[in-house]
Every structure is written in C-alpha cells, then in structure tokens.
Write a protein that holds these residues in place. Sequence first.
Motif, PDB file in Angstrom:
ATOM      1  N   HIS A  43      24.475  18.580 -29.828  1.00  0.00           N
ATOM      2  CA  HIS A  43      25.586  17.805 -30.037  1.00  0.00           C
ATOM      3  C   HIS A  43      25.852  16.509 -29.412  1.00  0.00           C
ATOM      4  CE1 HIS A  43      28.440  19.645 -33.070  1.00  0.00           C
ATOM      5  NE2 HIS A  43      27.798  20.690 -32.673  1.00  0.00           N
ATOM      6  N   ARG A  44      25.547  16.888 -28.170  1.00  0.00           N
ATOM      7  CA  ARG A  44      25.467  15.726 -26.975  1.00  0.00           C
ATOM      8  C   ARG A  44      24.622  14.712 -27.261  1.00  0.00           C
ATOM      9  NH1 ARG A  44      26.366  17.507 -21.064  1.00  0.00           N
ATOM     10  NH2 ARG A  44      24.157  17.715 -20.844  1.00  0.00           N
ATOM     11  N   ALA A  45      23.509  15.224 -27.876  1.00  0.00           N
ATOM     12  CA  ALA A  45      22.280  14.146 -28.230  1.00  0.00           C
ATOM     13  C   ALA A  45      22.473  13.567 -29.600  1.00  0.00           C
ATOM     14  CB  ALA A  45      21.083  14.757 -27.960  1.00  0.00           C
ATOM     15  N   SER A  46      23.795  13.990 -30.585  1.00  0.00           N
ATOM     16  CA  SER A  46      24.001  13.666 -31.893  1.00  0.00           C
ATOM     17  C   SER A  46      22.739  14.002 -32.614  1.00  0.00           C
ATOM     18  CB  SER A  46      24.094  11.921 -31.811  1.00  0.00           C
ATOM     19  OG  SER A  46      25.023  11.689 -31.167  1.00  0.00           O
ATOM     20  N   VAL A  47      22.303  15.309 -32.476  1.00  0.00           N
ATOM     21  CA  VAL A  47      21.054  16.029 -33.170  1.00  0.00           C
ATOM     22  C   VAL A  47      21.987  16.910 -34.114  1.00  0.00           C
ATOM     23  CG1 VAL A  47      19.132  17.538 -32.982  1.00  0.00           C
ATOM     24  CG2 VAL A  47      19.115  15.340 -31.600  1.00  0.00           C
ATOM     25  N   PRO A  48      21.578  16.893 -35.299  1.00  0.00           N
ATOM     26  CA  PRO A  48      22.148  18.143 -36.266  1.00  0.00           C
ATOM     27  C   PRO A  48      21.270  19.227 -35.725  1.00  0.00           C
ATOM     28  CG  PRO A  48      21.227  16.171 -37.558  1.00  0.00           C
ATOM     29  CD  PRO A  48      20.721  16.203 -36.096  1.00  0.00           C
ATOM     30  N   CYS A  49      22.247  20.528 -35.617  1.00  0.00           N
ATOM     31  CA  CYS A  49      21.598  21.587 -35.077  1.00  0.00           C
ATOM     32  C   CYS A  49      20.710  22.422 -36.172  1.00  0.00           C
ATOM     33  CB  CYS A  49      22.871  22.694 -34.704  1.00  0.00           C
ATOM     34  SG  CYS A  49      23.736  22.346 -33.184  1.00  0.00           S
ATOM     35  N   ASP A  50      20.827  22.067 -37.327  1.00  0.00           N
ATOM     36  CA  ASP A  50      19.773  22.588 -38.362  1.00  0.00           C
ATOM     37  C   ASP A  50      18.689  21.846 -38.847  1.00  0.00           C
ATOM     38  OD1 ASP A  50      21.301  20.646 -39.517  1.00  0.00           O
ATOM     39  OD2 ASP A  50      22.175  22.135 -41.169  1.00  0.00           O
ATOM     40  N   ASP A  51      18.422  20.689 -37.776  1.00  0.00           N
ATOM     41  CA  ASP A  51      17.209  19.650 -37.776  1.00  0.00           C
ATOM     42  C   ASP A  51      16.055  20.298 -37.155  1.00  0.00           C
ATOM     43  OD1 ASP A  51      15.246  17.925 -37.820  1.00  0.00           O
ATOM     44  OD2 ASP A  51      16.795  16.311 -38.130  1.00  0.00           O
ATOM     45  N   ASP A  52      15.491  21.133 -37.675  1.00  0.00           N
ATOM     46  CA  ASP A  52      14.187  21.760 -36.712  1.00  0.00           C
ATOM     47  C   ASP A  52      13.337  20.856 -35.812  1.00  0.00           C
ATOM     48  OD1 ASP A  52      15.340  23.717 -38.741  1.00  0.00           O
ATOM     49  OD2 ASP A  52      13.245  24.878 -38.631  1.00  0.00           O
ATOM     50  N   ALA A  54      13.896  17.927 -34.867  1.00  0.00           N
ATOM     51  CA  ALA A  54      15.046  17.047 -33.995  1.00  0.00           C
ATOM     52  C   ALA A  54      15.190  17.810 -32.872  1.00  0.00           C
ATOM     53  CB  ALA A  54      16.046  16.317 -34.618  1.00  0.00           C
ATOM     54  N   VAL A  55      15.799  19.045 -33.113  1.00  0.00           N
ATOM     55  CA  VAL A  55      16.053  20.131 -32.157  1.00  0.00           C
ATOM     56  C   VAL A  55      14.866  20.405 -31.107  1.00  0.00           C
ATOM     57  CG1 VAL A  55      17.153  22.506 -31.562  1.00  0.00           C
ATOM     58  CG2 VAL A  55      18.073  20.988 -33.313  1.00  0.00           C
ATOM     59  N   GLU A  56      13.849  20.573 -31.840  1.00  0.00           N
ATOM     60  CA  GLU A  56      12.643  20.964 -30.873  1.00  0.00           C
ATOM     61  C   GLU A  56      12.326  19.996 -29.946  1.00  0.00           C
ATOM     62  OE1 GLU A  56       9.120  22.078 -33.195  1.00  0.00           O
ATOM     63  OE2 GLU A  56       7.933  22.258 -31.273  1.00  0.00           O
ATOM     64  N   HIS A  57      12.304  18.490 -30.503  1.00  0.00           N
ATOM     65  CA  HIS A  57      12.194  17.467 -29.737  1.00  0.00           C
ATOM     66  C   HIS A  57      13.126  17.357 -28.226  1.00  0.00           C
ATOM     67  CE1 HIS A  57       9.994  13.473 -29.928  1.00  0.00           C
ATOM     68  NE2 HIS A  57      11.230  13.124 -29.376  1.00  0.00           N
ATOM     69  N   SER A  88      29.885  27.704 -31.837  1.00  0.00           N
ATOM     70  CA  SER A  88      29.569  28.763 -32.187  1.00  0.00           C
ATOM     71  C   SER A  88      28.562  28.539 -33.414  1.00  0.00           C
ATOM     72  CB  SER A  88      30.639  29.814 -32.654  1.00  0.00           C
ATOM     73  OG  SER A  88      31.653  30.164 -31.534  1.00  0.00           O
ATOM     74  N   GLN A  89      28.952  27.735 -34.556  1.00  0.00           N
ATOM     75  CA  GLN A  89      28.099  27.720 -35.668  1.00  0.00           C
ATOM     76  C   GLN A  89      26.910  27.066 -35.494  1.00  0.00           C
ATOM     77  OE1 GLN A  89      28.490  29.011 -38.775  1.00  0.00           O
ATOM     78  NE2 GLN A  89      30.823  29.582 -38.081  1.00  0.00           N
ATOM     79  N   GLY A  90      27.111  26.061 -34.479  1.00  0.00           N
ATOM     80  CA  GLY A  90      25.802  25.350 -34.073  1.00  0.00           C
ATOM     81  C   GLY A  90      24.681  26.293 -33.500  1.00  0.00           C
ATOM     82  N   ALA A  91      25.252  27.098 -32.596  1.00  0.00           N
ATOM     83  CA  ALA A  91      24.490  28.087 -31.951  1.00  0.00           C
ATOM     84  C   ALA A  91      23.571  29.013 -32.943  1.00  0.00           C
ATOM     85  CB  ALA A  91      25.231  29.004 -30.770  1.00  0.00           C
ATOM     86  N   SER A  92      24.433  29.311 -33.986  1.00  0.00           N
ATOM     87  CA  SER A  92      23.726  30.334 -34.894  1.00  0.00           C
ATOM     88  C   SER A  92      22.472  29.343 -35.615  1.00  0.00           C
ATOM     89  CB  SER A  92      24.842  30.693 -35.597  1.00  0.00           C
ATOM     90  OG  SER A  92      24.499  31.439 -37.054  1.00  0.00           O
ATOM     91  N   LYS A  93      22.963  28.091 -35.709  1.00  0.00           N
ATOM     92  CA  LYS A  93      21.998  27.324 -36.431  1.00  0.00           C
ATOM     93  C   LYS A  93      20.524  26.955 -35.598  1.00  0.00           C
ATOM     94  CE  LYS A  93      25.496  25.045 -39.411  1.00  0.00           C
ATOM     95  NZ  LYS A  93      26.237  23.931 -39.457  1.00  0.00           N
ATOM     96  N   VAL A  94      20.846  26.587 -34.236  1.00  0.00           N
ATOM     97  CA  VAL A  94      19.681  26.394 -33.508  1.00  0.00           C
ATOM     98  C   VAL A  94      18.831  27.791 -33.195  1.00  0.00           C
ATOM     99  CG1 VAL A  94      20.556  24.475 -32.389  1.00  0.00           C
ATOM    100  CG2 VAL A  94      20.873  26.732 -31.254  1.00  0.00           C
ATOM    101  N   ALA A  99      11.043  27.356 -32.628  1.00  0.00           N
ATOM    102  CA  ALA A  99      10.807  26.669 -31.226  1.00  0.00           C
ATOM    103  C   ALA A  99      12.105  26.945 -30.068  1.00  0.00           C
ATOM    104  CB  ALA A  99      10.652  25.080 -31.551  1.00  0.00           C
ATOM    105  N   VAL A 100      13.147  26.933 -30.585  1.00  0.00           N
ATOM    106  CA  VAL A 100      14.302  27.407 -29.675  1.00  0.00           C
ATOM    107  C   VAL A 100      14.006  28.771 -28.979  1.00  0.00           C
ATOM    108  CG1 VAL A 100      16.699  27.734 -29.537  1.00  0.00           C
ATOM    109  CG2 VAL A 100      15.754  25.754 -30.725  1.00  0.00           C
TER     110      VAL A 100
END
Length: 219
Positions: A43-52, A54-57, A88-94, A99-100
């Motif tokens: 969230h802090r990096a403005s990365v959508p939690c379901d964008d595999d 970008a999250v990995e990055h 909570s919802q973001g955690a379930s997505k990441v 990779a997470v």
Amino acid sequence: MIVTIDGPAASGKGTVAKGIAARLGFAYLDTGAMYRAVAFAAHRASVPCDDDVAVEHILPDIHIEMPPGRVLLNGDDVTDAIRAPHISQGASKVAAVAAVRAFLVPQQRRIGQGRDMITEGRDQGTVVFPDAPVKFFVTADARVRAERRYNELTLRGVQTTLERELAELVERDRRDSERADSPLKQPADAHVIDTSHRTVEAVLDEMEGVVRRCMTDRA
Ligand code: DC
C-alpha cells in the motif's frame, strides 16, 4: 517444541495462541502479521496487493522484525496500522502470491529454530512445520467470527457494520482456502477446536492439557 495453530480469520486463534504461549512460557509467532506487513508495504508503495509481479518486486526492500507484541516494518512500528480492514483484505491477496510465501516461510522457520514456540496462521501445521508434535485447528461459526471482528473494530473506533464484516470474512476465507499455494486446510493430524460457544479459559484448559501430555510423552 513447536505447536501450530491454524484456522480461519477471527476464529479466536490469536487469543488462544497468546494465552497458551503465556501459560506454557513459550514464544509466540503471529505469521498473519507478517503477511499484513507485506500488504502494508505494498500500500505504501502504491502497489496493488493482487499484482503478483509488482508485489514480488518490492520484497527485497521489505524487512520485518517481530519483537514480542510488536511488528516493525523497516524499523517503523506498524503494529496497529496493519489491523486496518483494507490491510486484512490486502494481506489475504499478497498471501496468494507464491513469491511472498517463499519470502516469509523461511523467516518463520528461522524464528522457530530450536525454540519452544506457538505459531499461528493458515499453513503452519500443513506446510511450514509439518513435523510439529502438536497441531491445532481452531475454528468457529462465520457469524460468531464476524461478531468478534465487529466488536474488536468498534472498540478501536473503526466505523463498520456486522454485515460488512461478515461479507469480508467470507470473502477472505474463500480466497485463503482456494489459493493454489498453501491454502488454509485442516492438518490431518490436528486437534480441532470449535470456539463458537466456549470460553477462552475452557479452550485454553483443553489445549494446555494436550500440549502438556505431549511434553510428558517426549521427556
Ligand atoms: O491471521 P490474519 O487474519 O492476521 O492473517 C491475515 C491474512 O494473511 C489472511 O487472510 C491469510 C494470510 N495468512 C496466510 O496466508 N498464511 C499464514 N500463515 C498467515 C496468514
């Protein structure tokens, strides 16, 4: 000795995990808080939690520390901030991003190495510590769980409704149970505890009995 506690959201597993750790003098690990910290960083990096991708990055820039009762993300205390409903919802997505899990699971095993520890999550008995000598699966009716979450959030001053919390829990449970990598699943060798209509003390008495019997058998 590792004791695992898995179960759906707001099943009471956090409360009983902390309680049993205190009774036994074991360390306590809340692995959900680690997924929440990753969601918070996204969230802090403005990365959508379901964008595999970008999250990995962003994972190499994430450093999580778990001193007793607190969660630090790159040195910042995020203990309270990670409890917000959107996290909570973001955690379930990441948590559905392979990779997470590959990033957090070795950290969880390292934290548990050679310790007496109660570890709580969704995959602790199935994937992270499959050889744990005691495993619990803690569950409760969806409506009871939604009421608990609603009361907890209202106490903290968060504006919400019971229906909204119920819908969010059901959605999160579905995502946590249906993901391909390490879904929420009852370990075959787990003691199943339904907390719907039981007091915390009654549940802790049962759990403590199970763990102490195992400790005696292993001595
Ligand atoms: O336990 P919790 O509600 O704080 O967990 C937040 C999310 O993290 C949950 O929706 C699923 C995920 N999680 C997971 O996939 N594996 C774990 N071991 C712990 C949590």
